[in-house]
Design a protein around this motif. Structure first.
Motif, PDB file in Angstrom:
ATOM      1  N   GLU A  77       0.822  -1.211   0.000  1.00  0.00           N
ATOM      2  CA  GLU A  77       0.000   0.000   0.000  1.00  0.00           C
ATOM      3  C   GLU A  77       0.856   1.261   0.000  1.00  0.00           C
ATOM      4  OE1 GLU A  77      -2.867  -0.315   3.161  1.00  0.00           O
ATOM      5  OE2 GLU A  77      -3.675  -2.190   2.349  1.00  0.00           O
ATOM      6  N   GLU A  83      -5.723   4.778  -7.930  1.00  0.00           N
ATOM      7  CA  GLU A  83      -6.597   3.619  -8.111  1.00  0.00           C
ATOM      8  C   GLU A  83      -5.915   2.316  -7.705  1.00  0.00           C
ATOM      9  OE1 GLU A  83      -9.956   1.556  -8.673  1.00  0.00           O
ATOM     10  OE2 GLU A  83      -9.793   3.735  -8.733  1.00  0.00           O
ATOM     11  N   LYS A  86      -6.088   2.007  -4.009  1.00  0.00           N
ATOM     12  CA  LYS A  86      -7.467   1.700  -3.619  1.00  0.00           C
ATOM     13  C   LYS A  86      -7.773   0.216  -3.848  1.00  0.00           C
ATOM     14  CE  LYS A  86     -12.239   3.222  -4.481  1.00  0.00           C
ATOM     15  NZ  LYS A  86     -12.770   2.051  -3.898  1.00  0.00           N
ATOM     16  N   GLN A  87      -7.330  -0.340  -4.971  1.00  0.00           N
ATOM     17  CA  GLN A  87      -7.552  -1.757  -5.246  1.00  0.00           C
ATOM     18  C   GLN A  87      -6.856  -2.636  -4.206  1.00  0.00           C
ATOM     19  OE1 GLN A  87      -6.102  -2.363  -9.217  1.00  0.00           O
ATOM     20  NE2 GLN A  87      -7.793  -1.219 -10.157  1.00  0.00           N
ATOM     21  N   THR A  89      -6.025  -1.772  -1.121  1.00  0.00           N
ATOM     22  CA  THR A  89      -6.692  -1.576   0.170  1.00  0.00           C
ATOM     23  C   THR A  89      -8.031  -2.307   0.207  1.00  0.00           C
ATOM     24  OG1 THR A  89      -5.639   0.582   0.362  1.00  0.00           O
ATOM     25  CG2 THR A  89      -7.501   0.178   1.790  1.00  0.00           C
ATOM     26  N   ASP A  90      -8.823  -2.155  -0.857  1.00  0.00           N
ATOM     27  CA  ASP A  90     -10.147  -2.784  -0.900  1.00  0.00           C
ATOM     28  C   ASP A  90     -10.063  -4.312  -0.910  1.00  0.00           C
ATOM     29  OD1 ASP A  90     -11.217  -0.256  -0.945  1.00  0.00           O
ATOM     30  OD2 ASP A  90     -11.814  -0.321  -3.067  1.00  0.00           O
ATOM     31  N   GLY A  91      -9.054  -4.868  -1.566  1.00  0.00           N
ATOM     32  CA  GLY A  91      -8.939  -6.325  -1.676  1.00  0.00           C
ATOM     33  C   GLY A  91      -8.068  -6.965  -0.614  1.00  0.00           C
ATOM     34  N   ARG A  92      -7.641  -6.193   0.354  1.00  0.00           N
ATOM     35  CA  ARG A  92      -6.683  -6.699   1.338  1.00  0.00           C
ATOM     36  C   ARG A  92      -7.213  -7.894   2.132  1.00  0.00           C
ATOM     37  NH1 ARG A  92      -2.354  -3.482   4.801  1.00  0.00           N
ATOM     38  NH2 ARG A  92      -1.824  -5.103   6.284  1.00  0.00           N
TER      39      ARG A  92
END
Length: 176
Positions: A77, A83, A86-87, A89-92
């Motif tokens: 991260e 973007e 964000k991907q 972080t969102d998929g962590r």
């Protein structure tokens, strides 16, 4: 008796050499100053910073150890922006579960890298990096592979960071 000439050829040669050396030193000093203050030197330095940051970020995103997963994903991260960040972080959460299940350790080493594009004013760059990646899973021999990654970089207040990452297309011919 004829008057003695005051012309000394050794003195004349020494004076000519001194004037020539001073001219040569002045010319080289000016040339050095101009090169050091040339926009090309600043551009080259920025290109080198972008390449170093791009290589490190791509290396980071291809290195992960299931035994220290939180730190590895934090590094991912920290290496990204926009973007891509964000991907990550969102998929962590899902990614953590997958890596813990697989219990893999991946490490990478940069074989070579190049900046393919640099827009210093806009703060964008592209890098192409060749990696040697080793993935080790429990009870198996390490698997090594070569990979090329194409990274898009964005300059942030913290320096250059990856904003997109993918593999370059190979062998695609344009069609009319």
């Amino acid at each position: 008796m004829a008057p003695r000439s005051r012309f000394n050829p050794l003195l004349a040669a020494a004076l000519a050499l001194t004037v020539g050396a001073a001219g040569w030193a002045g010319w080289n000093g000016w040339d050095w100053y101009a090169a050091a203050h040339d926009d090309g030197a600043a551009f080259a330095a920025e290109r080198d910073r972008a390449l170093a940051a791009g290589e490190q970020a791509i290396l980071n995103l291809n290195t992960l150890d299931h035994r220290d997963l939180a730190r590895g994903l934090d590094t991912w991260e920290d290496s990204a922006t926009g973007e891509l960040r964000k991907q990550l972080t969102d998929g962590r959460g899902e990614f953590e579960r997958q890596i813990q299940r697989a219990r893999t350790v991946s490490s990478a080493e940069v074989v070579s890298g190049a900046v393919t594009e640099l827009d210093d004013r806009a703060g964008r760059a592209s890098v192409l990096v060749a990696l040697r990646i080793t993935v080790t899973a429990p009870k198996t021999e390490p698997v090594r592979k070569e990979s090329r990654m194409l990274g898009e970089l964005t300059r942030t207040p913290e320096g250059w960071k990856l904003s997109a990452l993918g593999q370059p297309t190979v062998g695609a011919a344009p069609t009319d």
